[in-house]
Structures are given as structure tokens and as C-alpha cells.
Enzyme design. Structure first.
Site, PDB file in Angstrom:
ATOM      1  CE1 TYR A 166      -1.497 -12.234  -7.636  1.00 58.90           C
ATOM      2  CE2 TYR A 166      -0.183 -14.229  -7.437  1.00 58.90           C
ATOM      3  CZ  TYR A 166      -1.014 -13.278  -6.873  1.00 58.90           C
ATOM      4  OH  TYR A 166      -1.354 -13.366  -5.553  1.00 58.90           O
TER       5      TYR A 166
ATOM      6  NE  ARG B 250       2.671 -13.018   3.896  1.00 61.07           N
ATOM      7  CZ  ARG B 250       2.913 -13.493   2.678  1.00 61.07           C
ATOM      8  NH1 ARG B 250       4.120 -13.378   2.142  1.00 61.07           N
ATOM      9  NH2 ARG B 250       1.952 -14.067   1.975  1.00 61.07           N
TER      10      ARG B 250
ATOM     11  CE  LYS C  13      -3.491 -15.606  -6.743  1.00 65.43           C
ATOM     12  NZ  LYS C  13      -3.326 -16.107  -5.393  1.00 65.43           N
TER      13      LYS C  13
ATOM     14  CD  GLU D  90      -3.603 -14.154  -2.462  1.00 64.05           C
ATOM     15  OE1 GLU D  90      -2.454 -14.622  -2.623  1.00 64.05           O
ATOM     16  OE2 GLU D  90      -4.641 -14.805  -2.671  1.00 64.05           O
ATOM     17  CG  ASP D  91      -0.058 -11.393  -0.346  1.00 60.84           C
ATOM     18  OD1 ASP D  91       0.215 -12.591  -0.160  1.00 60.84           O
ATOM     19  OD2 ASP D  91       0.275 -10.786  -1.371  1.00 60.84           O
TER      20      ASP D  91
ATOM     21  CG  ASP E 281      -0.828 -15.861   1.026  1.00 58.46           C
ATOM     22  OD1 ASP E 281      -0.256 -15.672  -0.058  1.00 58.46           O
ATOM     23  OD2 ASP E 281      -1.639 -15.055   1.509  1.00 58.46           O
TER      24      ASP E 281
END
Length: 360
Positions: free
Chosen positions: A153, A206, A224, A296-297, A320
Site C-alpha cells: 500500500y 484522486r 486496501k 476510496e480516492d 479517506d
């Protein structure tokens, strides 16, 4: 008894998987009446299982062949297959004769990993291990988490995402594109596992601090969920990494010959929102209301909006925003206890206005 041949685990039992037949007649049959092949070696015979009146030593028929155990990372055990397993599955001779324990194989993997100096090469080694031997991958990761977490990660996974197209070998999750809108459920049905409990999904807008990586953000859900299994013990068969590919605004990727995603600018607005709505509904329809959907992101402007929109309708959270905040709060509370101070005694500075800082 013929040289080099032994009976089935008799007094002269050896590592050979070839069993000596009884003297054959002109009809090439052994003492049990089973047909022999032309060199007298007994072929594999599937008998009745004990449930059908057979004895308990019989092998239950299966659609999974011996060679599948060498090709499927979920079944493959490397050199840890016992002699009984090798003979029963018909893979004796397809592996080196030495039989190792899982502990020996894990130590061997770590010695190989530590030969590399470049973190990306270490990441590629672990990715290759997961594609060859899933059990060994999670054993190595769970027993060396402190050393390997920065490899599988952050921060190494960021570089891996940037090079994802160049290094891509085998898929490890679902890629659902904006052009699948209208039949997202049918795409979800293509995933072979039926009992999925935890989904990590990204649209790649992102990725860490690297910006819009589009479909190459798949490294984030994969990494993850690997940690979810290694640390939290979630069975890997119950996890599903998903990338929602709606395009990318990074021109460098659109021009990259190795880019694996859609080659157009990001789709936004109502069409994008409808696509996300359909995805959420399809997950519940396929796997049930209690399946965790972890965002996520996603970009800041979408992350907070989706959290507010879905938090009371689905089993979902944004890692996040909420995950970072919960870990940061746990650290602060532990520090207060260790120093015997109050929260009001301290001043905290938040640098930046991203999802993590705002979440905290």
C-alpha cells in the site's frame, strides 16, 4: 516386485506414485478386474464415495483436476503439497520431490523479496506471489505486516498505479465503465464469487496525492483489500476491488500507449451521478443490503457529496474522510491517556483542505 515399483503405501512405500499391479493376464487385467494400460500401470479409478456405500478411503469425484491445483492461485500450495495429496491429485512428478512446510515457503519468499532494493520491484514480487499462491501471499503479508505494508500500500502503491498499465498482467477485480451504464448488474454477475461482503471502489480521480489516474487507480482497491484480509482476517473470496472508469482528465495518460482505461475526458454531471446510483443499487441487488461499499480516492467534490447521499441508505463509508479521522482520533486519545492531559490543553494544526484533513 519389479524394480522401481512399490505397492500402495505398503512395507516398501516410497515417494513414487506408480503402484505395482498384480501379474496381468493376456486380457491385461489386475487382480481386482480393473483394465490395465499397455505398460501395466494402474490408471486412476474413481470409486463410490462413502455416502454411496463405498469405503472411506475413496476419492470423491470432482470437476477440479489435479493440474487445476497448480494453475489456480486459490488452490496452489507450492511445494507444500503432501505426498498423499500429490498422488491423489495426480500431480506427483509435476513438482520437485522435496515437500516444504508453509513456514519454510514463507521464509523463502521473504529472502527473495529482500534481494530487491527498489520498492516497486518488491511490489511486483508480492503481486506475482498473490497470482501464484494466494495462501502463501496472505501468510507472508500477515506475518510481516510492518515491513510489507509500505510495499503493498502507501507509498509504493502510488508508483505502482502510475505504472499500472505497463506492468498489467492479470485482472484482480472488476472494471465497470460508464459505457456499461444500463447493465451494471450484469457486469457484477461476471464476478465468480457469490458471497461478497466487502467492496472497495474508486473512480481513480484522486489517487493519493498523485491526482487523476483513471482506471490505473485499481491498485488502490486491490492493496486496501489485501490489508483487510491480512490484518482484519476477511476471507479474500468475500472481497471485491472495483474501478468505475468514467475517463480521465490527465492528458499524459490519454496519450500513453500503455494506458488501460477509457481514452476520453471524464464524464461528469447527471450522467455520472446516474451511473453511481445504478452501481449502488446493483451491488445491493447482487450481494445484499449488508455488503460494505467502501469509497476510496474519489475527488473531494464527489466524496463528501456521496457520503452525505448514501450514508443512511447503504452500508457504506468513505475511508479517506471517516477512516482517516477515526484513526487520527484514536491516536490523539491514546496520546492524551499516555501524557495524562486533556484535549483542551493542546492546539492542533491541520495542513491542507483535502478529504483527510476535513474529515479529521
Amino acid at each position: 516386485m519389479a524394480p522401481g515399483l512399490r505397492g500402495d503405501f505398503g512395507e516398501e512405500c516410497s515417494t513414487s506414485s506408480v503402484a505395482a499391479p498384480a501379474p496381468a493376464t493376456n486380457g491385461m487385467k489386475n487382480q481386482n478386474g480393473h483394465q490395465m494400460d499397455r505398460i501395466g500401470a494402474r490408471p486412476l479409478i474413481r470409486k463410490q464415495s462413502c455416502a454411496q456405500g463405498g469405503d472411506s478411503s475413496n476419492v470423491v469425484p470432482s470437476k477440479v483436476t489435479g493440474i487445476d491445483y497448480l494453475r489456480d492461485p486459490k488452490l496452489f500450495k507450492g511445494m507444500a503439497f503432501s505426498l498423499d495429496e500429490r498422488q491423489t491429485l495426480g500431480i506427483h512428478g509435476l513438482l520437485p520431490p522435496r515437500i516444504k512446510t508453509q513456514e519454510e515457503m514463507a521464509e523463502h519468499s521473504m529472502r527473495n523479496l529482500r534481494r530487491f532494493d527498489d520498492p516497486l520491484n518488491k511490489y511486483m514480487y508480492m503481486a506475482d506471489l498473490s497470482e501464484r499462491n494466494e495462501k502463501l501471499f496472505y501468510k507472508v503479508l500477515s506475518e510481516n505486516t510492518e515491513e510489507l505494508m509500505p510495499i503493498v500500500y502507501t507509498p509504493t502503491v502510488g508508483l505502482a498505479c502510475q505504472k499500472f498499465g505497463l506492468a498489467f498482467k492479470r485482472p484482480k477485480g472488476l472494471f465497470i465503465t460508464i459505457h456499461d451504464k444500463g447493465h451494471v448488474y450484469e457486469v457484477l454477475k461476471n464476478w465468480p464469487e457469490q458471497d461478497v461482503r466487502c467492496i472497495v471502489v474508486t473512480d481513480g480521480e484522486r489517487i493519493l496525492g498523485l491526482g487523476d489516474l483513471g482506471a490505473q487507480g485499481m491498485g488502490i482497491p486491490v492493496g486496501k483489500l489485501s490489508l483487510n484480509t491480512a490484518i482484519a482476517g476477511i476471507p479474500p473470496s468475500q472481497t471485491l476491488p472495483i474501478t468505475l472508469d468514467v475517463g480521465t482528465n490527465t492528458q499524459e495518460l490519454l496519450d500513453d500507449i500503455d494506458y488501460i482505461g477509457l481514452r476520453h475526458k471524464r464524464i461528469t454531471g447527471q450522467q455520472y451521478d446516474d451511473f453511481i446510483d445504478e452501481f449502488m443499487q446493483a451491488v445491493v441487488r447482487r450481494y445484499g443490503q449488508n455488503t460494505l461499499i467502501q469509497f476510496e480516492d474519489f475527488g473531494n467534490h464527489n466524496a463528501f457529496r456521496f457520503l452525505e447521499k448514501y450514508r443512511n441508505k447503504y452500508c457504506t463509508f468513505n475511508d479517506d474522510i471517516q477512516g482517516t479521522a477515526s484513526v487520527a482520533l484514536a491516536g490523539v486519545l491514546a496520546a492524551l491517556k499516555a501524557t495524562n492531559t486533556k484535549l483542551s490543553d493542546h492546539t492542533f494544526l491541520f495542513q491542507g483542505a483535502g478529504e483527510a484533513a476535513l474529515g479529521i
